[in-house]
Scaffold this active site. Structure first.
Site, PDB file in Angstrom:
ATOM      1  N   LYS A 562       0.637  -0.834  -0.414  1.00 36.04           N
ATOM      2  CA  LYS A 562      -0.264   0.510   0.031  1.00 36.04           C
ATOM      3  C   LYS A 562       0.400   1.318  -0.347  1.00 36.04           C
ATOM      4  O   LYS A 562       0.542   2.514  -0.611  1.00 36.04           O
ATOM      5  CB  LYS A 562      -0.812  -0.045   1.548  1.00 36.04           C
ATOM      6  CG  LYS A 562      -1.883  -1.315   1.073  1.00 36.04           C
ATOM      7  CD  LYS A 562      -2.609  -1.030   2.191  1.00 36.04           C
ATOM      8  CE  LYS A 562      -3.952  -2.194   2.543  1.00 36.04           C
ATOM      9  NZ  LYS A 562      -4.984  -2.444   1.769  1.00 36.04           N
ATOM     10  N   THR A 664     -11.248   0.134  -0.609  1.00 37.02           N
ATOM     11  CA  THR A 664     -13.705   0.065  -0.748  1.00 37.02           C
ATOM     12  C   THR A 664     -13.029   1.946  -0.138  1.00 37.02           C
ATOM     13  O   THR A 664     -14.068   2.757  -0.188  1.00 37.02           O
ATOM     14  CB  THR A 664     -13.953  -0.557  -0.135  1.00 37.02           C
ATOM     15  OG1 THR A 664     -12.872  -0.648   1.430  1.00 37.02           O
ATOM     16  CG2 THR A 664     -14.141  -1.328  -0.745  1.00 37.02           C
TER      17      THR A 664
HETATM   18  O1  H53 Z   1     -10.299  -7.565   0.680  1.00 41.46           O
HETATM   19  C1  H53 Z   1     -11.118  -5.378  -0.026  1.00 41.46           C
HETATM   20  C2  H53 Z   1      -9.974  -4.938  -1.392  1.00 41.46           C
HETATM   21  C3  H53 Z   1      -9.049  -5.098  -0.967  1.00 41.46           C
HETATM   22  C4  H53 Z   1      -8.264  -6.215  -0.190  1.00 41.46           C
HETATM   23  C5  H53 Z   1      -8.873  -7.000   0.924  1.00 41.46           C
HETATM   24  C6  H53 Z   1      -8.990  -8.269   1.084  1.00 41.46           C
HETATM   25  C7  H53 Z   1      -8.383  -8.223   2.896  1.00 41.46           C
HETATM   26  O2  H53 Z   1      -9.065  -7.602   3.654  1.00 41.46           O
HETATM   27  C8  H53 Z   1      -8.201  -9.550   3.303  1.00 41.46           C
HETATM   28  C9  H53 Z   1      -7.662 -10.393   2.843  1.00 41.46           C
HETATM   29  C10 H53 Z   1      -8.044 -10.661   1.500  1.00 41.46           C
HETATM   30  O3  H53 Z   1      -7.345 -11.464   0.523  1.00 41.46           O
HETATM   31  C11 H53 Z   1      -8.023  -8.757   0.740  1.00 41.46           C
HETATM   32  O4  H53 Z   1      -7.071  -6.055  -0.023  1.00 41.46           O
HETATM   33  O5  H53 Z   1      -7.934  -4.931  -1.802  1.00 41.46           O
HETATM   34  O6  H53 Z   1     -10.773  -4.333  -1.142  1.00 41.46           O
HETATM   35  C12 H53 Z   1     -12.497  -6.134  -0.283  1.00 41.46           C
HETATM   36  O7  H53 Z   1     -13.122  -6.492  -0.733  1.00 41.46           O
END
Ligand code: H53
Length: 823
Positions: A562, A664
């Site tokens: 990030k 998000t």
């Molecule tokens: O999921 C979000 C995405 C985001 C992604 C996140 C996420 C987690 O918070 C945990 C595990 C994982 O595999 C992914 O990093 O980019 O927006 C909802 O889809």
């Protein structure tokens, strides 16, 4: 049966009714005289008053659904990051102002009551919050749905910052009770672990297998009502708590093994004790796998129980339940449903498999290879001997098919197998989820494309019809109406309030961007929000920030991909320019960071320390003269986030292209009128498409460029040597300038960048700094900036979770709304 009568009394939503119910709860639920009621008593009484309204709608929902030939969505997720309930429920019920009035009459400050609520932090970040937004949208769209998950006794840790470092403190959200849940001690399931299997012949002479487990625990249901926005649909979030089964204690008591019995109790309750505080990747711990199986098994048993109440035949199960797997955490559900259908219900393999595949859908949320869940076969088979056999059988049949399609292509067989044998043996949860689902989706256009081209390429080649994209969304109720009442009022004054259900209508605001008076109002609201955040920052960190400066914000989990540290490199560059030229012309900026690091993630914690160290130096330096401020906002959670999104001028979405599945937070900022500086990653791509390239600050490599650079051998040192400013920035860190001369403190970070730079900060630094220069210029033209800000909000309708949920309902779940009547 007779319709349930629960009108009048506590269902009375008139002002008088609410006031009476509230007073009753102070007396009869909290057991207090108003004069001695504590803040918590008042909060609880309010919460119960509101809950009564929810339960009224809940009962109506259940009543009107019973006996109907309908389909229910089951959203299976190891995390639900709900945030505080009270305010949100007041908004959805439409009684916010009434309750404010009652509080005033009774002589107390409602804000103090809201502050009293401990949020259920039952998630880490994006994935858990997405699940919460989806529950809100499902109910708001009147779709029958149940969220299934885990009732962690301790949610995500509270973060404190001490001496610039993150310190974790255990979350204690249940300490003062949780008025939003109903314990259902009569709704229980047995979940087993370990042991062995044995074959036997059933009474029809068929070959069967029985599982003789080593131990069994009990799952108890805890229900939280989830009310939709201005509708009567009240859905259910059912979370499971692990307990010891009674018989254990009793048996042990009989043989006098008191300590053994207590051990068993502790052991059982451990399963739902604590949320693993890792976002991605998850940690490969046995207890984590036990948690996953525990909640998945309880949930599937519960669905079968509910289904059988309606007298349905099992081979039609998928017409009445659509189960969505939120990432691979619940993927064991595929094997568990097979076990329940075949072993427990006596179905044959083929029809059971047909039901299973038609029932499940799988959402993938990550491309990071290290985040794709794999469990060692040994661990897996030890805990779930029967599931291991079932997975082998699924795999055998599946690989037969692969071989039929691609004869002789054993490399493909090895790549697609549910078992990874490329070094050790592991169960690949994503493959299990893909094979056992009829639908597979990514969470943004780019992400879904990369899934098909890369991570799940073989699966896409084999069954392209299973794949689709469902771009994430967030609920405008919590992230606009609740978080930003000032902006909500301003928008309502212009275009009414129908956009809260149909955010595409925010487009009607576009012409207002040309209206100077409206722009003036828009800025006034933003300034108020910034003052509000400045106050909270002062209270929590002691740092004074100037609301007139640009608020440049990056809040999200700390992770190297990030690139919070790219942001820091740029801050140091600005600082360096000021030091070299004290009259350097810089538009005053306040950089605000927030987010938690996984407790075991050393680099992420070091980045927090770096942010705070740079802040200490920069904020105190008289040369800076207020032009730069750096703040780390401690303990980012849903409750705190509400101060942050509405106050941002600039939103930092700067992940390495191809790494952030969607994001998000990017949506929450832009909806609230922040402009984005970002890479072409995740949903940024689509946000830019919607708001217009001219209203978005784009920089950096594309995902394709990242891949080819990696492939051709990326050498960060080349970028370093070509950019003198970057050299000075890194030298300031390395020299101990921000660490009282300590050259060791940030060495791991500096070395990682110089010698590896896995996330290509150096490659993107030049372009990032240039575009930040354009941001600086743009902010000076306040009228133009405001125009862009208004257009961002006006064009963000697509990113409502209602749109996302509609797509899931139509394309994957095939479910329809069921309107609920109150009378
Ligand atoms: O999921 C979000 C995405 C985001 C992604 C996140 C996420 C987690 O918070 C945990 C595990 C994982 O595999 C992914 O990093 O980019 O927006 C909802 O889809």
């Amino acid at each position: 049966s007779e319709p349930v009568s629960c009108t009048g009394g506590r269902a009375d939503m008139s002002l008088d009714g609410l006031r009476r119910t509230f007073r009753e709860h102070v007396f009869y639920t909290q057991g207090r005289f108003p004069s001695v009621a504590t803040r918590n008593d008042l909060y609880m009484a309010f919460a119960y008053t509101v809950r009564d309204q929810l339960l009224h709608r809940w009962i109506k929902t259940v009543e009107q659904m019973a006996g109907k030939d309908l389909k229910i969505v089951s959203y299976l997720s190891a995390e639900f990051l709900l945030g505080p309930h009270l305010e949100n429920n007041l908004i959805n019920l439409g009684i916010y102002d009434d309750v404010l009035g009652i509080a005033k009459e009774e002589g107390f400050d409602i804000q103090v009551i809201f502050d009293q609520e401990e949020e259920p932090g039952l998630g880490n970040g994006g994935l858990g919050r997405l699940a919460a937004c989806y529950l809100d949208s499902l109910a708001s769209l009147e779709v029958p749905a149940i969220g299934y998950g885990i009732r962690y006794e301790f949610g995500i840790f509270d973060q404190e910052i001490r001496d610039g470092w993150q310190v974790e403190r255990t979350d204690q959200w249940l300490r003062l009770g949780n008025p939003w849940e109903l314990a259902r001690p009569e709704i229980t399931c047995r979940v087993s672990f370990g042991g062995r299997t044995e074959p036997y012949q059933d009474d029809r002479g068929r070959y069967r297998v029985r599982w003789i487990p080593h131990r069994t625990v009990k799952g108890v249901a805890y229900d939280t009502p989830i009310l939709g926005y201005r509708v009567n649909t009240c859905n259910l979030l059912r979370l499971w708590k692990a307990e010891a089964i009674e018989s254990f204690e009793f048996e042990a008591f009989n043989v006098g093994d008191y300590y053994g019995a207590v051990d068993e109790k502790i052991y059982s309750e451990n399963i739902t004790k604590v949320l693993y505080p890792n976002d991605e990747p998850v940690q490969g711990k046995q207890l984590r796998l036990e948690q996953q199986y525990f909640f998945v098994s309880c949930s599937l048993q519960d669905m079968l129980r509910i289904y059988k109440l309606g007298g349905g035949k099992l081979d039609r199960f998928s017409r009445h339940f659509a189960i969505q797997l939120n990432d691979t955490h619940p993927a064991l559900g595929v094997a568990e449903l097979m076990r329940l259908l075949v072993d427990e219900e006596g179905m044959d393999w083929e029809p059971a498999w047909d039901v299973t595949c038609k029932t499940f859908g799988y959402t993938n949320h990550t491309l990071l290879p290290e985040a794709l869940e794999k469990w060692p076969v040994e661990l897996f088979a030890g805990l779930f001997p029967r599931h291991m056999e079932i997975i082998y059988e699924i795999n055998r049949r599946f690989l037969d098919e692969v071989r039929r399609r691609w004869p002789g292509d054993e490399a493909r067989v090895a790549r697609m197998s549910l078992i990874d044998e490329s070094g050790g043996r592991f169960v690949r949860m994503a493959h299990l989820a893909c094979v056992g689902s009829h639908a597979i989706n990514g969470v943004a256009e780019l992400h879904s494309r990369l899934l098909k081209e890369d991570v799940l390429r073989d699966f896409h080649e084999m069954t392209p019809e299973k794949f689709s994209n469902k771009t994430n969304g967030v609920t405008p109720r919590r992230f606009l109406v609740l978080a930003n009442p000032g902006l909500t009022r301003l928008i309502e004054g212009k275009i009414g309030d129908t956009w809260i259900r149909r955010p595409e209508e925010l487009r009607k605001l576009e012409p207002c961007a040309d209206d100077p008076a409206f722009r003036e109002e828009w800025r006034r609201v933003k300034l108020e929000n910034k003052k509000n955040l400045a106050r909270v920052i002062r209270e929590r960190t002691g740092i004074e920030v100037d609301p007139a400066s640009m608020f440049d914000i990056q809040v999200k989990r700390l992770h190297e991909y990030k690139r919070q540290h790219l942001n820091v490199l740029h801050i140091i560059a600005l600082y360096d320019r000021i030091k070299r030229n004290p009259s350097y012309d810089l538009c005053p900026r306040t950089f605000i960071f927030g987010g938690k690091a996984a407790p075991g993630y050393f680099m992420a914690k070091l980045i927090i320390k770096l942010i705070n160290s740079v802040g200490d130096t920069v904020n105190r330096d008289p040369d800076v003269n207020g032009r730069l401020k750096v703040v780390f906002f401690p303990d980012l959670n849903v409750k705190n986030a509400k101060f942050i999104y509405p106050a941002a001028d600039l939103s930092e979405q700067i992940s390495t292209a191809g790494k952030e599945a969607s994001g998000t937070g990017n949506m929450k900022f832009s909806m609230n009128g922040a402009l984005t500086i970002g890479t072409l990653d995740g949903a940024n791509v689509e946000i830019r498409e919607e708001v217009g390239a001219e209203n978005f600050f784009l920089f950096g490599l594309t995902a394709e460029e990242v891949y080819s650079l990696k492939r051709d051998g990326y050498r960060p040192m080349e970028y370093f040597q070509a950019n003198p400013e970057l050299q000075r920035v890194v030298e300031r860190i390395a020299s101990g300038y921000f660490s009282n001369g300590d050259r060791e403190l940030f060495k791991p970070l500096v070395d990682a960048l110089m010698f590896h730079d896995t996330f290509m900060l150096f490659a993107d630094f030049g372009s990032y700094a240039d575009v930040q220069g354009r941001v600086d210029e743009a902010y000076r033209d306040r009228e133009h900036w405001t125009r862009m800000s208004i257009l961002n909000s006006a064009r963000m309708g697509k990113f409502s979770s209602d749109r996302a949920i509609r797509e899931y309902c139509e394309d994957i779940w095939k479910v329809k709304p069921v309107p609920i009547l109150l009378e």
